[in-house]
Write an enzyme that holds these catalytic residues in place. Structure first.
Site, PDB file in Angstrom:
ATOM      1  CG  ASN A 165     -24.856  12.736 -31.342  1.00 23.20           C
ATOM      2  OD1 ASN A 165     -26.038  13.011 -31.144  1.00 23.20           O
ATOM      3  ND2 ASN A 165     -23.887  13.599 -31.086  1.00 23.20           N
ATOM      4  NE  ARG A 166     -25.438  15.151 -26.794  1.00 20.18           N
ATOM      5  CZ  ARG A 166     -26.037  15.741 -25.760  1.00 20.18           C
ATOM      6  NH1 ARG A 166     -25.974  15.191 -24.573  1.00 20.18           N
ATOM      7  NH2 ARG A 166     -26.699  16.875 -25.921  1.00 20.18           N
ATOM      8  N   GLY A 167     -26.624   9.627 -25.426  1.00 18.85           N
ATOM      9  CA  GLY A 167     -27.748   9.544 -24.503  1.00 18.85           C
ATOM     10  C   GLY A 167     -28.855   8.598 -24.917  1.00 18.85           C
ATOM     11  CB  ILE A 168     -32.554   8.974 -24.614  1.00 23.09           C
ATOM     12  CG1 ILE A 168     -32.631   9.131 -23.094  1.00 23.09           C
ATOM     13  CG2 ILE A 168     -33.783   8.244 -25.140  1.00 23.09           C
ATOM     14  CD1 ILE A 168     -33.773  10.019 -22.618  1.00 23.09           C
TER      15      ILE A 168
ATOM     16  NE  ARG B 291     -26.796  20.693 -32.281  1.00 16.96           N
ATOM     17  CZ  ARG B 291     -26.925  21.487 -31.235  1.00 16.96           C
ATOM     18  NH1 ARG B 291     -27.379  22.723 -31.391  1.00 16.96           N
ATOM     19  NH2 ARG B 291     -26.641  21.075 -30.021  1.00 16.96           N
TER      20      ARG B 291
ATOM     21  CG  ASP C 190     -29.262  22.786 -37.187  1.00 19.60           C
ATOM     22  OD1 ASP C 190     -30.234  22.544 -36.443  1.00 19.60           O
ATOM     23  OD2 ASP C 190     -28.673  23.886 -37.204  1.00 19.60           O
ATOM     24  CB  VAL C 191     -33.833  18.971 -36.191  1.00 20.53           C
ATOM     25  CG1 VAL C 191     -33.332  17.538 -36.281  1.00 20.53           C
ATOM     26  CG2 VAL C 191     -33.631  19.555 -34.795  1.00 20.53           C
TER      27      VAL C 191
ATOM     28  CE1 TYR D 100     -35.742  19.129 -22.801  1.00 17.30           C
ATOM     29  CE2 TYR D 100     -37.053  18.510 -20.882  1.00 17.30           C
ATOM     30  CZ  TYR D 100     -36.214  18.158 -21.929  1.00 17.30           C
ATOM     31  OH  TYR D 100     -35.849  16.840 -22.114  1.00 17.30           O
TER      32      TYR D 100
END
Length: 207
Positions: A11-14, A34, A48-49, A140
């Site tokens: 839904n956004r970014g990459i 989400r 939600d993964v 991360y």
């Protein structure tokens, strides 16, 4: 013939750039988020993964609307940066659960149909941080490094069924995540990049 594609966190970014590029090339693309809020020009599945039931529901929606998933882009990810000595166990676990175990959940669900069809494409969005490490990002970096081992194992396990698994590990990309960094951190990052700039999301999508 366009393929049935699912991009998690699209839904956004990459993820959004990837989804738009694949849709422009003629694929039928659903993105997950989400919130489930609409994304202009793309089908959205609320997901939600970190929740197996939510993942299953999203896949059922895709299967009903555009057929079994033929291309999975596991892109959903979060970060909770903190120095290791100060990092809470919850912040470590939540990043691993979303970024790495989340990829496991969606892959496990996707390969059901891929094994039957004897074809499929699994693509994991990792990060240069998973290869080089980064202070304040032990959680991360561990999650992104884990994707590499996961994809290599998946490739060995499923390659004979015509299913490939590949990882894209971008450097720092102009996005909401990098926008939140301090000016000092941005300067330090750019000093390590030969081109002296962030990547753009469309460059990652092209890969």
């Amino acid at each position: 013939m366009g393929r049935s594609v699912l991009v998690t966190g699209g839904n956004r970014g990459i993820g959004l750039a990837i989804a738009r590029r694949l849709a422009a090339d003629g694929d039928s693309v659903t993105v997950t988020s989400r919130s489930g809020e609409p994304v202009d020009g793309l089908t959205v599945a609320q997901c939600d993964v970190t929740d197996t039931a939510s993942v299953d529901a999203a896949f059922k929606q895709v299967e009903q609307e555009q057929g079994p998933v033929e291309v999975l882009v596991a892109n959903a990810g979060i970060n909770h940066d903190q120095l290791l000595a100060l990092m809470s166990e919850d912040d470590f676990a939540s990043v691993l659960d979303t970024n790495l175990t989340g990829a496991f959940r969606v892959t496990k669900r996707a390969v059901r149909g891929m094994i039957r069809a004897r074809r499929g494409r699994l693509i994991y969005i990792s990060s240069v941080v998973g290869l080089l490490g980064s202070g304040g990002q032990a959680n991360y970096a561990a999650s992104k490094a884990g994707l590499i081992g996961f994809a290599r194992s998946t490739a060995r396990e499923l390659g004979s069924r015509g299913i490939t698994a590949n990882v894209v590990a971008p450097g720092f990309v102009e996005s909401d995540m990098t926008a939140s960094l301090s000016d000092e951190r941005k300067t330090a990052i750019l000093a390590q990049v030969p081109l002296g700039r962030y990547a753009a999301t469309h460059e990652v999508a092209a890969v």
